[in-house]
Design an enzyme around this catalytic site. Sequence first.
Site, PDB file in Angstrom:
ATOM      1  N   HIS A 100      -9.714   8.687  25.757  1.00  0.00           N
ATOM      2  CA  HIS A 100     -10.044   9.055  27.145  1.00  0.00           C
ATOM      3  C   HIS A 100     -10.495   7.773  27.861  1.00  0.00           C
ATOM      4  O   HIS A 100      -9.768   6.787  27.892  1.00  0.00           O
ATOM      5  CB  HIS A 100     -11.121  10.151  27.091  1.00  0.00           C
ATOM      6  CG  HIS A 100     -11.409  10.860  28.377  1.00  0.00           C
ATOM      7  ND1 HIS A 100     -10.682  10.691  29.517  1.00  0.00           N
ATOM      8  CD2 HIS A 100     -12.388  11.760  28.703  1.00  0.00           C
ATOM      9  CE1 HIS A 100     -11.178  11.454  30.482  1.00  0.00           C
ATOM     10  NE2 HIS A 100     -12.222  12.114  30.012  1.00  0.00           N
ATOM     11  N   HIS A 159       0.046  10.042  28.798  1.00  0.00           N
ATOM     12  CA  HIS A 159      -0.912  10.892  29.493  1.00  0.00           C
ATOM     13  C   HIS A 159      -0.553  12.343  29.251  1.00  0.00           C
ATOM     14  O   HIS A 159       0.622  12.678  29.180  1.00  0.00           O
ATOM     15  CB  HIS A 159      -0.896  10.600  31.001  1.00  0.00           C
ATOM     16  CG  HIS A 159      -2.122  11.066  31.679  1.00  0.00           C
ATOM     17  ND1 HIS A 159      -2.253  12.349  32.149  1.00  0.00           N
ATOM     18  CD2 HIS A 159      -3.289  10.442  31.937  1.00  0.00           C
ATOM     19  CE1 HIS A 159      -3.456  12.481  32.665  1.00  0.00           C
ATOM     20  NE2 HIS A 159      -4.106  11.346  32.554  1.00  0.00           N
ATOM     21  N   ASP A 194      -5.655   3.166  32.736  1.00  0.00           N
ATOM     22  CA  ASP A 194      -6.429   2.204  31.941  1.00  0.00           C
ATOM     23  C   ASP A 194      -5.650   0.962  31.562  1.00  0.00           C
ATOM     24  O   ASP A 194      -6.230  -0.006  31.073  1.00  0.00           O
ATOM     25  CB  ASP A 194      -6.920   2.893  30.651  1.00  0.00           C
ATOM     26  CG  ASP A 194      -7.860   4.032  30.961  1.00  0.00           C
ATOM     27  OD1 ASP A 194      -8.795   3.802  31.752  1.00  0.00           O
ATOM     28  OD2 ASP A 194      -7.656   5.138  30.447  1.00  0.00           O
TER      29      ASP A 194
END
Length: 429
Positions: free
Chosen positions: A268, A307, A363
């Site tokens: 995460h 994702h 990210d």
Amino acid sequence: MSENRLTITDERTGKQYQVQIQDGTIRANDLRQIKVSADDFGLMTYDPAYLNTASCRSSITYIDGDKGILRYRGYPIEQLAGTCTFLEVAYLLLNGELPNQEQLAAWETRVLRHTMLHETSKKFLENFRYDAHPMTMLISTLAAMSTVYPESKNIHDATNRQKQTIRLIAKMPTLSAYCYRHRLGLPYIYPDRDLSFTENFMNMMWRFMEPKYVANPILARALDVLFILHADHEQNCSTSTMRSVGSSQADPYLSMGAATAALSGPLHGGANEEVLRMLDHIGSKEAIPAFIKTVKDGHGKLMGFGHRVYKNFDPRAQIIKKTADEVFTVTGYNPKIEIARELERIALEDEYFIKRRLYPNVDFYSGIIYEAMGFRPDLFTVLFAIPRVVGWLAQWEEMVTDPEQKISRPRQIYTGYDERQFVPMEKRS
Ligand code: COA
């Protein structure tokens, strides 16, 4: 004319049932009427990791994973990131509408007035080891703040909830900066209310001897954009944790400690720190093909890729790439971007990643920007948590005020023994 109903035939009994379809969804509880006998519990759904289960109705954030769409309260993320400040977006997420000039000024003043930490929280932080991970310090101190604000337990009082919401949003940057400075053995810097939300955070992070911190406007704006992109993302792992723990009527500091813990995991929010470590490990463009091979052979993941919801592109990653170029005009080039771009290029042409629809997520590039700005990798997930507080609180408010919500409590399929006789110690093998 088509009806919004689903007809189910239970082949075990030959019986037919009809369940209502609303918003493309059936209610799992409607399946309980499907039984083979009177004492049968009734049909359940089995959905590990909630791949296909809606746990709430929400009007905050909309995502279309196939089209790469992200909207807060209906507004496209590109428009918000292009024009708003982070606090403006925070107001939108919490209140449902964009603030006018007067509302925004009052909101900014209110938030900045609450940026100071209680001295006991500061002392609590001081007791961590010098090399404690900032995310762990943050999680523990958030939970400990529940002792400073015991009235926060009164979650049924709307005014009280609003007060804790403002406190949490305002104190998060202060707490985060203190975690950072503790690690370096630097004195804590108190908040400066003359500065904007992000400028003040930079002040608490980086001010040394100068009497007044002056933030570089390009970097302060980049931080604002990054904070906007991370502010909410509907029912992700940490938000679901916030809702789940909050559903037991725990106070928001404790619920947020739990949500922050969920965020810290490498699958995460912890992924941004892992991306930087991965780029360091790869080291050069030449080493990329060998690295990709190890991933395809099942040894680890390509961090910052993939994702649960986005299957074509992550719109936040697109905005971040542009922000990176702006940041580099001030900080100078971060050579890791070359490795990242080449890694992305090679991965996107590779059958393994194409077949699994794996694309760079938020990210993948954020860590490179943060590093160029002077943040250390172990603070990256903390930088994700600061803005996500807004999303957690907006979703918590929605959960607390939703008459349909109850304590979160999934079912299970029991796979253990049936009843058996207790074995005394002397007879156990
Ligand atoms: N690198 C390599 N392979 C990956 C991958 C990655 N980053 N992400 C997923 N896969 C593979 C899985 O191994 C699986 O392969 P298989 O079908 O051969 O078993 C397939 O793609 C489907 O992945 P799955 O784990 O079922 O997807 P998920 O929806 O459960 O997981 C993530 C989503 C984000 C947790 C996952 O993509 C991941 O771990 N990414 C890296 C961590 C990261 O960047 N997290 C930040 C998210 S914003």
